[in-house]
Design a protein around this motif. Structure first.
Motif: not given
Length: 545
Positions: A178, A180, A216, A221, A223
């Motif tokens: 998990s 970012m 993913k 996540e 970006q």
């Protein structure tokens, strides 16, 4: 239940004789039963029995449809168990040899190491990764029920159960992670060079959307964080400070301008943050030896010579006048052109630098007086387009030439008919010259309602290398990777299957072999920029360091 641990030639006869003598038990065995010969030997006696196996029927794997059809066409038979696994085993061997060969003819030891390092190999039977012992990090197990005594229908046996199980003492192959993960771009998104800068951002964005699925799937996540460096060093460095201050940014795709990339990458180097450049060509970008700094295009100390050799050998140029824009990029490539020209006997009638953007009279007057065979402009299209137009308007009849800073459809918007027929060298050919870019071109047009500009395909591959390296580092760490882990994975890139070719970095972060092109402008219509003619294509290794 009667369980037979062994192989089908013995088991088939045993099961048949057992039924014939009145045994009514359920029959079961391991994957030694998994052959259509079992029913030829056991007949109706084995219909309904179960066997466990590590290799399901070929049709249970999502990616085997083409394999099954090709196997039938070539061998006039259905694929037996383990044939699909043999296909993938050969694929891993070939990939291991290719990886080991990236730095020369491989040894058995280097191939062995590359095979053991297999991670996320996209096989027809699944994504395959080896653990420290050479077992799959996670393997599939099946329980199959025999459905017919017709050997031709062996592939129709029913899968009663499917399991994914790690080997004893091993962790699952793909733990759910998990957090970012961000990848930044730096390029001019505003100002006169934004046509190329936006294309770099767009190419990277498209790659993240299309190639970010693995990260993913691991639980991250993902970006994109675009930065506008405005083609100025101060802005690029200020952005770089903001980039390194965000711990979630694990890789940078950028820049367009070497003069921006060089000082900005000092910040990346200090922070151990990987940078993959789709466009920077000044030798200093990689010659500093920073492990964080890589590029997937060639170098100006080669590009300048490529242009000069074309001028000498193809255009038969005897005299040249050289202009540059006083930037690290423009002056650098102009210097390399001049050095090669003087060495080969081309007479250099002038070598001038200018930051002028609008009125070039003072430069054009001596060019008219000297009447050189060729005028070479080391710089970028916003300045060059105006200079070339004013030169033609004032009677200059010389052949015009420049480096890849000319490579934008905006050049013809600024220069009009004056630049039609001119030549430029480039480290990035039109997107359509690369065999694997057809889908990229169509997807780019569909998403951005524009043709891909130069360096957009390279930005796609730069992002692809960033994403693959983050994935590799995360798989090894079984956690969100550090910047240092990602930097090491980027530099280790070997045989990356990009849309612009197979990409491998050397010890400096240059491509082991880079493509160089000489292009001729064919039309003053900007919409036809992609129709420019490739006059020459070369594959050249970087200078030995």
């Amino acid at each position: 239940m009667v369980y037979f641990g062994g192989l089908y030639p013995q088991a088939g006869i045993f099961f048949k004789q057992s039924r014939d003598k009145g045994v009514k038990s359920v029959f079961m065995g391991p994957d030694g039963m998994d052959s259509s010969e079992l029913v030829n030997l056991g007949g109706e006696s084995v219909v309904g029995m179960y066997y466990s196996t590590v290799a399901g029927p070929a049709n249970v794997y999502p990616a085997t449809a083409k394999f099954i059809a090709d196997y039938k066409a070539k061998f006039s038979a259905n694929p037996e168990p383990f044939s699909a696994q043999a296909y993938d085993s050969m694929g891993i061997c070939l990939k291991g040899i290719e990886t080991a060969a990236a730095t020369g003819k491989p040894t058995r030891a280097s191939v062995t190491a590359a095979v053991r390092a297999t991670a996320g190999f996209k096989g027809i039977t699944g994504d395959l990764s080896f653990n420290s012992l050479g077992d799959l990090a996670s393997a599939k197990y099946f329980v199959i029920q025999v459905k017919s005594s017709d050997a031709a229908k062996w592939g129709d046996n029913a899968v009663a159960q499917t399991l994914d199980i790690a080997p004893p003492g091993a962790a699952p192959a793909a733990p759910k992670l998990s957090g970012m993960v961000k990848v930044a771009t730096q390029s001019p998104l505003s100002g006169p060079q934004s046509v190329l800068g936006v294309a770099i951002k767009n190419g990277a964005q498209l790659a993240l959307e299309q190639l970010g699925g693995s990260l993913k799937g691991m639980g991250f996540e993902v970006q994109l964080v675009p930065f506008d460096d405005q083609a100025t060093p101060d802005t690029g460095v200020a952005n770089a400070k903001n980039i390194v201050a965000d711990p979630d940014i694990l890789c940078v795709v950028g820049h367009l301008n070497s003069g921006v990339a060089i000082p900005s990458s000092e910040e990346y180097h200090t922070a151990q943050l990987a940078m993959v450049s789709p466009a920077n060509t000044n030798p200093k970008v990689t010659d500093r030896g920073y492990v964080e700094v890589n590029r997937i295009v060639g170098r100006d100390d080669v590009q300048g010579v490529v242009g000069e050799q074309f001028a000498l050998n193809t255009l038969k140029i005897k005299t040249a006048y050289i202009i540059h824009d006083k930037t690290a990029y423009g002056q650098g490539v102009a210097e390399f052109f001049r050095q090669a020209a003087e060495k080969d006997g081309i007479k250099v009638l002038g070598f001038e630098g200018t930051e002028e953007q609008a009125n070039f009279d003072s430069l054009i007057t001596p060019i008219v007086a000297n009447a050189p065979d060729l005028v070479y402009f080391g710089g970028l299209y916003p300045q060059a387009g105006i200079f070339f137009k004013q030169s033609r308007d004032k009677g200059v009849k010389s052949v015009f030439m420049g480096p890849d800073g000319m490579d934008s459809s905006e050049l013809v918007n600024l220069g009009g008919e004056s630049v039609v027929g001119m030549y430029y060298s480039t480290v990035a050919g039109p997107a359509n010259v690369y065999p694997a870019t057809a889908k990229f071109i169509a997807d780019y047009k569909a998403k951005f309602s524009a043709n891909p500009e130069p360096f957009s395909a390279q930005a796609y591959d730069s992002m692809g290398i960033c994403l693959k390296s983050i994935e590799t580092a995360a798989t090894a760490a079984k956690a969100k990777p550090t910047r240092a882990n990602v930097t090491a994975a980027v530099r280790a890139t070997a045989g990356f299957k990009g849309i612009t070719g197979d990409l491998s970095f050397n010890n400096l972060g240059d491509l082991a072999s880079a493509k160089y092109f000489v292009i001729q402008v064919k039309s003053s219509d900007a919409a036809k920029w992609g129709d420019n003619t490739v006059a020459q294509t070369l594959d050249i290794a970087p200078p030995a360091k």
